[in-house]
Structure formats: C-alpha cells, structure tokens
Write an enzyme that holds these catalytic residues in place. Structure first.
Site, PDB file in Angstrom:
ATOM      1  N   ARG A 233     118.595  -9.099  65.130  1.00  0.00           N
ATOM      2  CA  ARG A 233     119.840  -9.088  64.377  1.00  0.00           C
ATOM      3  C   ARG A 233     120.637 -10.336  64.763  1.00  0.00           C
ATOM      4  O   ARG A 233     120.658 -10.733  65.939  1.00  0.00           O
ATOM      5  CB  ARG A 233     120.684  -7.846  64.716  1.00  0.00           C
ATOM      6  CG  ARG A 233     120.146  -6.535  64.159  1.00  0.00           C
ATOM      7  CD  ARG A 233     120.249  -6.464  62.639  1.00  0.00           C
ATOM      8  NE  ARG A 233     119.811  -5.186  62.095  1.00  0.00           N
ATOM      9  CZ  ARG A 233     118.584  -4.939  61.634  1.00  0.00           C
ATOM     10  NH1 ARG A 233     117.657  -5.884  61.657  1.00  0.00           N
ATOM     11  NH2 ARG A 233     118.288  -3.757  61.123  1.00  0.00           N
ATOM     12  N   GLU A 262     125.306 -12.314  56.749  1.00  0.00           N
ATOM     13  CA  GLU A 262     124.246 -12.376  55.733  1.00  0.00           C
ATOM     14  C   GLU A 262     124.804 -11.956  54.388  1.00  0.00           C
ATOM     15  O   GLU A 262     125.604 -11.020  54.336  1.00  0.00           O
ATOM     16  CB  GLU A 262     123.079 -11.460  56.140  1.00  0.00           C
ATOM     17  CG  GLU A 262     122.441 -11.917  57.439  1.00  0.00           C
ATOM     18  CD  GLU A 262     121.313 -11.001  57.926  1.00  0.00           C
ATOM     19  OE1 GLU A 262     120.987 -10.028  57.235  1.00  0.00           O
ATOM     20  OE2 GLU A 262     120.783 -11.275  59.009  1.00  0.00           O
ATOM     21  N   HIS A 281     116.191 -12.670  56.116  1.00  0.00           N
ATOM     22  CA  HIS A 281     116.110 -11.279  56.621  1.00  0.00           C
ATOM     23  C   HIS A 281     115.085 -10.488  55.791  1.00  0.00           C
ATOM     24  O   HIS A 281     115.431  -9.528  55.099  1.00  0.00           O
ATOM     25  CB  HIS A 281     117.480 -10.597  56.583  1.00  0.00           C
ATOM     26  CG  HIS A 281     117.509  -9.344  57.422  1.00  0.00           C
ATOM     27  ND1 HIS A 281     118.670  -8.823  57.948  1.00  0.00           N
ATOM     28  CD2 HIS A 281     116.516  -8.506  57.835  1.00  0.00           C
ATOM     29  CE1 HIS A 281     118.389  -7.718  58.630  1.00  0.00           C
ATOM     30  NE2 HIS A 281     117.076  -7.503  58.565  1.00  0.00           N
TER      31      HIS A 281
HETATM   32  C1  8YV Z   1     115.688  -4.669  56.812  1.00  0.00           C
HETATM   33  C2  8YV Z   1     115.138  -4.466  59.132  1.00  0.00           C
HETATM   34  O1  8YV Z   1     116.310  -3.455  56.902  1.00  0.00           O
HETATM   35  O2  8YV Z   1     114.108  -2.348  59.310  1.00  0.00           O
HETATM   36  C3  8YV Z   1     114.935  -3.137  59.770  1.00  0.00           C
HETATM   37  O3  8YV Z   1     115.624  -2.858  60.758  1.00  0.00           O
HETATM   38  O4  8YV Z   1     115.783  -5.300  59.638  1.00  0.00           O
HETATM   39  C4  8YV Z   1     114.548  -4.742  57.805  1.00  0.00           C
HETATM   40  O5  8YV Z   1     113.503  -3.948  57.472  1.00  0.00           O
HETATM   41  C5  8YV Z   1     115.193  -4.875  55.459  1.00  0.00           C
HETATM   42  O6  8YV Z   1     114.790  -6.187  55.440  1.00  0.00           O
HETATM   43  C6  8YV Z   1     116.221  -4.602  54.398  1.00  0.00           C
HETATM   44  O7  8YV Z   1     117.263  -5.517  54.490  1.00  0.00           O
END
Ligand code: 8YV
Length: 330
Positions: A233, A262, A281
C-alpha cells in the site's frame, strides 16, 4: 423479498446471475448520483476499495454485510463496523500467485529497464550498438529482502529463490518457518535487511504500525545500487522521501504498483523519473484472478445472507455478539 445488495464495481454477468438467485441487486459506482440512494436501502455492499467509514455507514442504516473484493481491508473502519454489528469479508488466497507475478515483474522491469528499452526500440532509436547507459543490473543470485512475509511475500520469494537463485532475507511481525525451511529465507531486523538487500520488496499490510515505515532513514540504509519495490500500500511509504531518494540516487530505482494517493496525480514527480517503473495498483488484475476474487466475495456474501459463517470473515467478533445476522427475507 430478497435482501438488497449494492454492487459498486464491475462484476461479470455470470456471477451477477448467481448473486441474483439470493438477493435483489442494485448497481452504482460511488461517483454515480444513485449510489447514495441505493446505499440507504442496502443490507450488503460488494466491491473493492470503497472507504467504509463512519461517514459511509451513517448513510447506510440497514447495512449488515461488507464483501470486499480484495485481500487487503485497510479500506474498512473495523471499529465502526464492529460497533454496528456489520460483518466484513475479504478475498485472500485466490490472488496470491497472480499478485506475486506482477510484483516480480516490476522487480525485473526496474532492474532490466524494460520500459525504457521498449521506448528505445519503439521510438526508432535502435540503429546501432545499444549504449551502456541503457544496461541494467543482474537479478540472478542477488539478495532479495522481503518486508512482510505473508502469503504474497512468500510467493514473490519463491519466484526469486527457485527461478532466479536469489538469497532471501525477510522481516515480518512473526517468523515464517515455512519460508525459512523451503526457501532458506533468513529472518533479519528491518535495519539489517535494508543494509544487506540488493532488492527490497515491501509486501506488509497497512496498519497503524506499518504506516510510513519506509522513509528517508530507511532509504539511506539501503545500498545505492538497490532497487525498491512496493506491492503493498502506498501509505507504507513516505512518498516525498522516496522521490528524494530516487532523485538523489540514494537508491538505484523503484518499481511501484501502489501510491500514497490513487489514482496517481498526473503532476507527481514519480512520473518524470526514468528510474521508476509504475503500474496502476493492478497486481491482482488478470481476467482469471479478478473473476475468482469476485466469485469468492459472492460466496462469502451468500453464506452471510443464508445465515452461515462466511469462509473469509474478517471480524468474527461481530458473530459472537450477534450469533446470526438477520437479513430481510420476509
Ligand atoms: C486491489 C489489492 O484490491 O487485494 C488487494 O488487497 O490490493 C488488490 O487486489 C485490487 O487491485 C482492486 O483495486
């Protein structure tokens, strides 16, 4: 009447049909005007990335279930959800290998400068010998430091160890004995990992302990020849301090899938830096894996609606208080 579920991301028709067997579906993205209206009657919401905080749940008086289509759930204010008896689920496991593929791809791209070389060829500059300024650095047999040796961190380390004969160091809240045994991974303090690694890959979850964990001090501990990859993150990194470290060549390069804000602002200095490789992302973003993630989120939700315990429950404490959630199926 079936319980009302607000779907706020794209989900394939096939899966929506499956969901429709159990609930009344309402669809709206958070930027659509109808979103607020649907939210006010929704008993469940399903999607990814929405900030489910006090402000949102104040507008969702009937909400009982939040099905995240993601492994990470830092978008959820669990204190708020628990206080209101709202169940939450995530989608771990199904995205592990796909996410690790892209994160390792970022490492490769930054080390071997694949985007720059791509531009070199496509812009017609390849008309003779390749200048040494475009050479990259070796990956094979180097040392990879993984910060956050959970399932995705381990999957990245597997690619590195088995495929590229790399030495693996790791730093984690607790020891990962499987990684030590299978990959010969060595546990290190954060400081030692940063000093010793040729590649540092950040895969830790975002929590109050990890927020801002990589900053000026940490980048200075890294080798000047080291490459930093963030597949976790953006908030784990003090982004302005990463930019300074890259501009001042305190580290060699970075591969980034995640950012402080983002989508990344088009004015971000990161976009001007040649030694940065970016992706939006999207580490779990393949057709197959996104399908599996949505499918799992729906399985979780349907279990919740039918009064069973969802397999990927994040906050079981709600069930202890509430034994069974009552959805409006009258
Ligand atoms: C995003 C992710 O959620 O699962 C996670 O924690 O970071 C990714 O899978 C996905 O890219 C949707 O934004």
């Amino acid at each position: 009447m079936k319980p009302k579920v607000l779907v706020y991301n794209h989900i394939s028709e096939k899966l929506l049909d499956e969901l429709a067997n159990h609930c009344h579906i309402m669809q709206a993205t958070p930027s659509e005007v109808s979103f607020r209206e649907h939210l006010s009657s929704a008993e469940a919401i399903i999607g990814s990335g929405l900030k489910v905080n006090k402000n949102l749940v104040d507008h969702a008086p009937k909400l009982k279930f939040v099905a995240n289509i993601s492994a990470g759930y830092d978008n959820l204010d669990l204190i708020e959800l628990n206080a209101r008896g709202i169940l939450a689920t995530n989608t771990p496991d199904v995205l592990v290998e796909t996410t690790a593929d892209l994160i390792f791809g970022l490492l490769l791209s930054a080390a071997r400068r694949i985007p720059e070389l791509d531009q070199y060829v496509k812009s017609g500059k390849w008309n003779g010998k390749i200048p040494a300024e475009l050479f990259g650095v070796d990956i094979n047999r180097k040392t990879l430091g993984i910060i956050g040796m959970g399932s995705i961190g381990k999957a990245v380390a597997e690619r590195a160890h088995h495929g590229f004969k790399m030495d693996i160091l790791y730093h984690n809240r607790s020891r990962n004995y499987a990684a030590e045994e299978e990959l010969n991974a060595r546990y290190e303090s954060l400081e030692d990992l940063l000093k010793k690694s040729d590649f540092v890959c950040l895969m830790a979850p975002l929590t109050s302990e990890t927020i801002g964990m990589m900053g000026k001090k940490e980048f200075r501990l890294m080798k000047e020849t080291a490459i930093f990859v963030n597949g976790a993150r953006g908030q784990l990194v003090k982004e302005d301090e990463l930019i300074t470290a890259l501009e001042n060549c305190e580290i060699l390069a970075a591969g980034l899938d995640v950012y402080l804000n983002e989508p990344l602002n088009t004015k971000s200095p990161l976009l001007k830096l040649k030694n940065v490789v970016t992706t939006p992302h999207v580490a779990s973003g393949t057709h197959e894996t996104r399908y599996e993630m949505a499918k799992l989120a729906i399985e979780n939700l349907v279990k919740g609606i039918t009064g069973e315990r969802p397999p990927n429950l994040i906050n079981p404490e709600v069930l202890e208080v509430n034994a069974k959630l009552k959805f409006d199926t009258s």
